[in-house]
Design a protein around this motif. Structure first.
Motif: not given
Length: 351
Positions: A311-336
């Motif tokens: 997926n070239s433009l992954p979802g960025m909803t609160p339940t989307s994967f990319v924000p969850k994966e970023a959070a797992a390494v300490g990257i907040s939604y705003e930082q992402l």
């Protein structure tokens, strides 16, 4: 910076896009940017003479939106636009985008992930987030992506591109290998994806999928654990494992609370996590993707990983994967969101 978050559009993933775009817009405003949300299809009926003032609109023109259990009624959306133009780009959209420092693409599906809006923005000379028009088109077309992955020896299930009419569905259902997956070549959010368990269901799937377009992909079905891995910059993020609460991970399961159990990081051995990450990076590079992407894969019972799609433009909803994966390494939604903007600006400056 002045940022237009472009979302909505007229694809079946319209509501998902609006939720993504709203979250991104508010995050960017928290970061100090003058961000506004613009619907690609509906546009803005009226704009001020000085477009610069538009970027100070209260709450960035965001509205309260949510993803309902059923895909949106696109005919109703078309009827709601006053100008009734056949254009997929609404009033003043390109004009407002040209006034921005960068456009954050919160679009999903047709017009957003298929490279068309990227090409339009390239012609305008307006920077935007994510991948370019060619890579976006290649990733969106599942048959093209499969050919590129096959050429790069990336493990992906056996597949066949089908072009047929309703009258041929019966004969196709009798000859296609089972078990298989039937999907439209340009869909997303699990819309236009069918998992038939017998030939009667296969026949039904072959008829229904034509409602999404004339080209259809039939793919060998691989059973196993469903993993998805994001790439940000040139690094992979921890994989997510998804287990649907129901039988299938469909549109409703992706966006309705409690419809699936998602574990991030996935509970897999370190060597499997690394292999999944390396595979996602290979796919990202193979398709020419930039800034960020998400690759969906299956871990079969023998421990082999199979790539389903990118997926070239992954979802960025609160339940989307990319924000969850970023959070797992300490990257907040705003930082992402900020990281995506920064990486995209660097790429556009180079090119």
């Amino acid at each position: 910076m002045k940022i237009v978050v472009l979302a909505g559009g007229i694809s079946t993933e319209r509501e998902v896009s609006l939720v993504s775009g709203t979250g991104v817009c508010r995050a960017l405003r928290k970061n100090g940017h003058r961000a506004i949300l613009v619907d690609l299809f509906l546009g803005l009926e009226q704009v001020p003479a000085d477009l610069d003032t538009l970027f100070d609109a209260p709450d960035g023109l965001c509205a309260d939106v949510r993803v309902r259990a059923q895909a949106p009624d696109l005919e109703a959306v078309r009827r709601s636009r006053p100008d009734q133009s056949p254009s997929h780009i609404g009033p003043h959209v390109l004009e407002v985008c040209a006034a921005a420092d960068i456009v954050f693409l919160g679009l999903h599906g047709m017009d957003g992930e298929d490279g068309r809006i990227q090409a339009a923005l390239d012609l305008l000379g307006v920077p935007y987030t994510g991948s370019g028009h060619l890579a976006s088109a290649a990733a969106m077309d599942k048959a093209v992506a499969k050919r590129l992955m096959d050429a790069a020896d990336i493990p992906t299930p056996k597949w066949r591109l089908l072009e047929y009419g309703p009258e041929e569905a019966e004969s196709l259902a009798a000859e296609l290998p089972m078990p298989c997956v039937v999907k439209t070549i340009g869909g997303g959010s699990s819309l236009g994806v069918y998992l038939p368990e017998d030939r009667a269901q296969l026949r039904t799937a072959l008829n229904e999928v034509l409602g999404f377009g004339g080209k259809v992909l039939a793919e060998e079905r691989i059973y196993g654990r469903e993993l998805t891995v994001a790439v940000l910059g040139d690094q992979w993020l921890p994989a997510v494992e998804t287990v649907p609460a129901g039988k299938e991970f469909d549109y409703a399961a992706k966006y309705q609370a409690g419809a699936a159990v998602e574990t991030c990081p996935a509970q897999v051995p370190p060597e499997v996590m690394e292999a999944a990450g390396d595979l996602a990076l290979r796919v990202h590079r193979c398709l020419g993707l930039e800034v960020y992407s998400r690759t969906d894969m299956i871990l079969d019972e023998s421990g082999k990983l199979w790539v389903l799609e990118a997926n070239s433009l992954p979802g960025m909803t609160p339940t989307s994967f990319v924000p969850k994966e970023a959070a797992a390494v300490g990257i907040s939604y705003e930082q992402l969101c900020q990281r995506i903007v920064d990486l995209s600006m660097q790429i556009k400056r180079r090119g």
